[in-house]
Design an enzyme around this catalytic site. Structure first.
Site, PDB file in Angstrom:
ATOM      1  N   SER A   1       1.198  -1.176  -0.057  1.00 39.29           N
ATOM      2  CA  SER A   1       0.395  -0.227  -0.453  1.00 39.29           C
ATOM      3  C   SER A   1       0.448   1.146  -0.283  1.00 39.29           C
ATOM      4  O   SER A   1       1.803   1.361   0.374  1.00 39.29           O
ATOM      5  CB  SER A   1      -1.275  -0.564   1.043  1.00 39.29           C
ATOM      6  OG  SER A   1      -0.486   0.399   2.438  1.00 39.29           O
TER       7      SER A   1
ATOM      8  N   VAL B   1       0.850   5.238   1.588  1.00 40.37           N
ATOM      9  CA  VAL B   1       0.009   5.749   2.583  1.00 40.37           C
ATOM     10  C   VAL B   1      -0.073   7.583   2.225  1.00 40.37           C
ATOM     11  O   VAL B   1       1.155   7.487   2.296  1.00 40.37           O
ATOM     12  CB  VAL B   1      -0.418   5.834   4.053  1.00 40.37           C
ATOM     13  CG1 VAL B   1      -1.325   6.651   5.061  1.00 40.37           C
ATOM     14  CG2 VAL B   1      -0.603   4.046   3.942  1.00 40.37           C
TER      15      VAL B   1
ATOM     16  N   ASP C   1      -0.615  -9.544  11.917  1.00 41.02           N
ATOM     17  CA  ASP C   1       0.199  -8.689  11.727  1.00 41.02           C
ATOM     18  C   ASP C   1       0.633  -7.778  12.790  1.00 41.02           C
ATOM     19  O   ASP C   1       1.525  -6.702  12.335  1.00 41.02           O
ATOM     20  CB  ASP C   1       0.442  -8.324  10.318  1.00 41.02           C
ATOM     21  CG  ASP C   1       1.857  -7.568   9.850  1.00 41.02           C
ATOM     22  OD1 ASP C   1       2.576  -8.495  10.297  1.00 41.02           O
ATOM     23  OD2 ASP C   1       2.070  -6.627   9.297  1.00 41.02           O
TER      24      ASP C   1
HETATM   25  P1  ADP Z   1       1.112  -1.643   5.639  1.00 40.66           P
HETATM   26  O1  ADP Z   1       0.363  -2.530   4.967  1.00 40.66           O
HETATM   27  O2  ADP Z   1       1.676  -0.906   3.817  1.00 40.66           O
HETATM   28  O3  ADP Z   1       2.230  -1.948   6.615  1.00 40.66           O
HETATM   29  P2  ADP Z   1       0.090  -0.170   7.211  1.00 40.66           P
HETATM   30  O4  ADP Z   1      -1.408   0.587   7.320  1.00 40.66           O
HETATM   31  O5  ADP Z   1       0.903   0.174   8.094  1.00 40.66           O
HETATM   32  O6  ADP Z   1      -0.012  -0.145   5.727  1.00 40.66           O
HETATM   33  O7  ADP Z   1       0.784   1.622   6.981  1.00 40.66           O
HETATM   34  C1  ADP Z   1       2.446   2.012   6.166  1.00 40.66           C
HETATM   35  C2  ADP Z   1       2.311   2.954   7.366  1.00 40.66           C
HETATM   36  O8  ADP Z   1       1.689   4.529   6.882  1.00 40.66           O
HETATM   37  C3  ADP Z   1       2.327   2.951   9.222  1.00 40.66           C
HETATM   38  O9  ADP Z   1       3.875   2.052   8.947  1.00 40.66           O
HETATM   39  C4  ADP Z   1       1.942   4.499   9.562  1.00 40.66           C
HETATM   40  O10 ADP Z   1       3.254   4.673   9.826  1.00 40.66           O
HETATM   41  C5  ADP Z   1       1.543   5.488   7.820  1.00 40.66           C
HETATM   42  N1  ADP Z   1       0.450   4.993   8.091  1.00 40.66           N
HETATM   43  C6  ADP Z   1      -0.887   4.483   8.261  1.00 40.66           C
HETATM   44  N2  ADP Z   1      -1.584   4.681   8.772  1.00 40.66           N
HETATM   45  C7  ADP Z   1      -1.892   5.242   9.588  1.00 40.66           C
HETATM   46  C8  ADP Z   1      -2.811   5.770   9.986  1.00 40.66           C
HETATM   47  N3  ADP Z   1      -4.070   6.452  10.041  1.00 40.66           N
HETATM   48  N4  ADP Z   1      -2.387   7.273  10.460  1.00 40.66           N
HETATM   49  C9  ADP Z   1      -0.822   8.107  10.915  1.00 40.66           C
HETATM   50  N5  ADP Z   1      -0.202   6.521  10.066  1.00 40.66           N
HETATM   51  C10 ADP Z   1      -0.474   6.231   9.012  1.00 40.66           C
HETATM   52 MN    MN Z   2       2.354  -2.146   7.975  1.00 44.28          MN
END
Ligand code: ADP
Ligand code: MN
Length: 495
Positions: A244, A246, A384
């Site tokens: 993903s 973000v 995870d």
């Molecule tokens: P991945 O599957 O790529 O690990 P994540 O959902 O863990 O996806 O998101 C990757 C990174 O993006 C996280 O480690 C975090 O630093 C940031 N992130 C994701 N969602 C949020 C959020 N709602 N608020 C702030 N940071 C976020």
């Molecule tokens: Mn992650």
């Protein structure tokens, strides 16, 4: 000096008849010419020598020339036998692999027809079969072992063709290049490191494009969100992961009055490049919530399902009061949620903060609590969970990244839980929390099971036995065992 022997120089008796002899005149002329151009003299004629400066004094070269002569004879014999065996039969046996001089390294044109039909294909996968298992070929003085320098050198050259396609090896076969093992190995090493280097470059390029711009369809989706006023601006990328990307955005106004958009949002775009998702199949394939749909879906839709899963799981967690991002909206593979952090700065991951021992302890108990809530109230296993997917914000731990979370009755649900427990336990134990349960105690505390095995292997086995029991029960009764949701009914899943 000619290696094949010195030319006979006979001393001439000088009678008048001899002086008048035409033959003698010719001989004398030849002698003179030889004296004038000594280097042209008497280079042994042979199909294997072409250049003028062949250094025939080398024993190795001599040996090779002899070897090649033997090889040619051997091959000729082989061809005769081949002909004899095959006769007029429509199905023919080829002795090609037993030949030592392959048509492409022969310079005579009589082989041209063979060259077309039975050429050993050097581009085929590594198949250097010219030496049988016994390690040598031929009989008596014809014997050639697999260590034979020429054969080996040719094999090495042919093998060189199997290097990465981008690696320019030149026409080594065409010019009958014979690579020594040493040179071959050095080249191979070089080809590998080149390959790795180019892969790294390529990867970098891919990531940078993902960062600068998502694919056009996704861009359109994001544009629409801004255009509708739901988002104020999309400021930039927070993270590019394997699965993903973000982004951070400032929230706008919702079209419907009842919904409040958070001032800051995180936009998680699930990558539409499919290969990364292949290894996640096991999470979703066995998730009964998605069972009926999985088989019918194309990969693009499966990616949307990940986004959908994350949304549903976040909603469950929100309802249980677990600190986590709040879902704003889901559009295809793009999930908008509240931003954990402030002023565009995302909250740090637990792995990146240095907590006081007091905060560390506090964080531990909170995580223990959340794991229990997640299991009992949300009927979920994170799957995870680690210091990478926990953020430290506002003096507490927030859980994120739940697209792969499954219900405990998932065929591998308990294994996933055990893995989560191991991560959590190790992190806090290393972090100096003396009270932190070990992974097995934590597993029991979260799941409510009472597995007594005191070592990892037995514990794992019992977990798998439980999973199996549940699967068998599903097979026989079509429903999950009630023992998995010990605290009353699981929440109603609203699809
Ligand atoms: P991945 O599957 O790529 O690990 P994540 O959902 O863990 O996806 O998101 C990757 C990174 O993006 C996280 O480690 C975090 O630093 C940031 N992130 C994701 N969602 C949020 C959020 N709602 N608020 C702030 N940071 C976020
Ligand atoms: Mn992650």
């Amino acid at each position: 000096q000619c290696p094949w022997g010195a030319p006979n120089t006979t001393s001439i008796s000088c009678s008048l008849a001899d002086v008048m002899s035409e033959q003698l005149a010719k001989e004398l002329q030849l002698e003179e010419e030889n004296a004038a151009f000594p280097e042209v003299v008497a280079v042994a004629e042979g199909p294997f020598i072409t250049g003028e400066n062949v250094d025939t004094s080398s024993d190795l070269m001599l040996a090779q020339m002899l070897q090649m002569e033997f090889d040619r004879e051997y091959d000729a014999q082989l061809r005769r036998e081949e002909k004899k065996i095959n006769g007029d039969s429509k199905v023919s046996i080829s002795f090609e692999n037993y030949r030592k001089v392959h048509p492409y390294d022969s310079d005579s044109s009589e082989d041209e027809v063979d060259w077309q039909d039975t050429r050993h294909d050097p581009y085929r996968a590594d198949k250097p079969t010219t030496t049988p298992r016994k390690g040598f070929i031929g009989k008596g003085k014809d014997i050639t072992t697999k260590h034979d320098e020429v054969v080996c050198g040719r094999k090495n050259t042919a093998r060189m063709e199997n290097f990465a396609p981008e690696f320019q090896v030149g026409d080594g076969i065409g010019m009958d290049l014979k690579l020594s093992n040493q040179v071959f190995n050095a080249l191979k090493q070089h080809a590998y490191s080149e390959e790795r280097r180019s892969a790294r470059l390529h990867e970098k390029k891919e990531h940078s494009t993902a960062e600068k711009a998502v694919d056009p369809k996704t861009r359109l989706l994001l544009y629409k969100m801004v255009n509708s006023g739901m988002l104020e601006t999309i400021t930039g990328c927070i993270s590019t992961g394997k699965e993903s990307v973000v982004f951070h955005a400032y929230g706008g106004k919702s079209a419907t009055e009842d919904k409040v958009i958070p001032p800051e949002c995180a936009i998680k775009v699930f990558k539409t490049t499919l290969n990364e998702f292949k290894n996640r199949d096991k999470y979703i394939k066995d998730d009964y919530r998605f069972k009926d749909r999985f088989s019918k879906l194309n990969p693009r839709k499966i990616i949307r399902m990940w986004a959908e899963k994350e949304m549903h799981n976040l909603t469950r967690m929100q309802n249980a009061g677990i600190p986590c991002p709040q879902v704003v909206i889901l559009k295809k593979h793009v999930l908008v949620m509240s931003f954990i952090g402030q002023d565009q700065v995302p909250a740090p991951k637990l792995k990146d903060v240095t907590l006081s021992s007091e905060d560390m302890k506090k964080a531990y108990y909170q995580v223990l609590n959340m794991m229990q809530q997640l299991y009992k109230e949300c009927n979920l296993v994170h799957a995870d969970l680690s210091e990478y997917n926990m953020l430290w914000h506002d003096g507490k731990v927030w859980l994120i990244d739940v697209s792969q979370s499954v219900e405990p009755t998932h065929p591998h649900g308990l294994e996933f839980l055990f893995r989560d427990c191991r991560n959590v336990s190790q992190f806090f134990q290393k972090g100096g929390v003396a009270e932190a349960l070990n992974e097995r105690e934590l597993f029991n505390a979260v799941s409510g099971f009472n597995i007594t095995a005191d070592n990892e292997v037995d514990f794992q086995e019992e977990i798998e036995a439980l999973e199996k029991m549940n699967e068998d029960h599903v097979q026989n009764h079509g429903k999950k065992l009630s023992m998995f949701s010990s605290d009353g009914d699981p929440p109603i899943y609203d699809e």
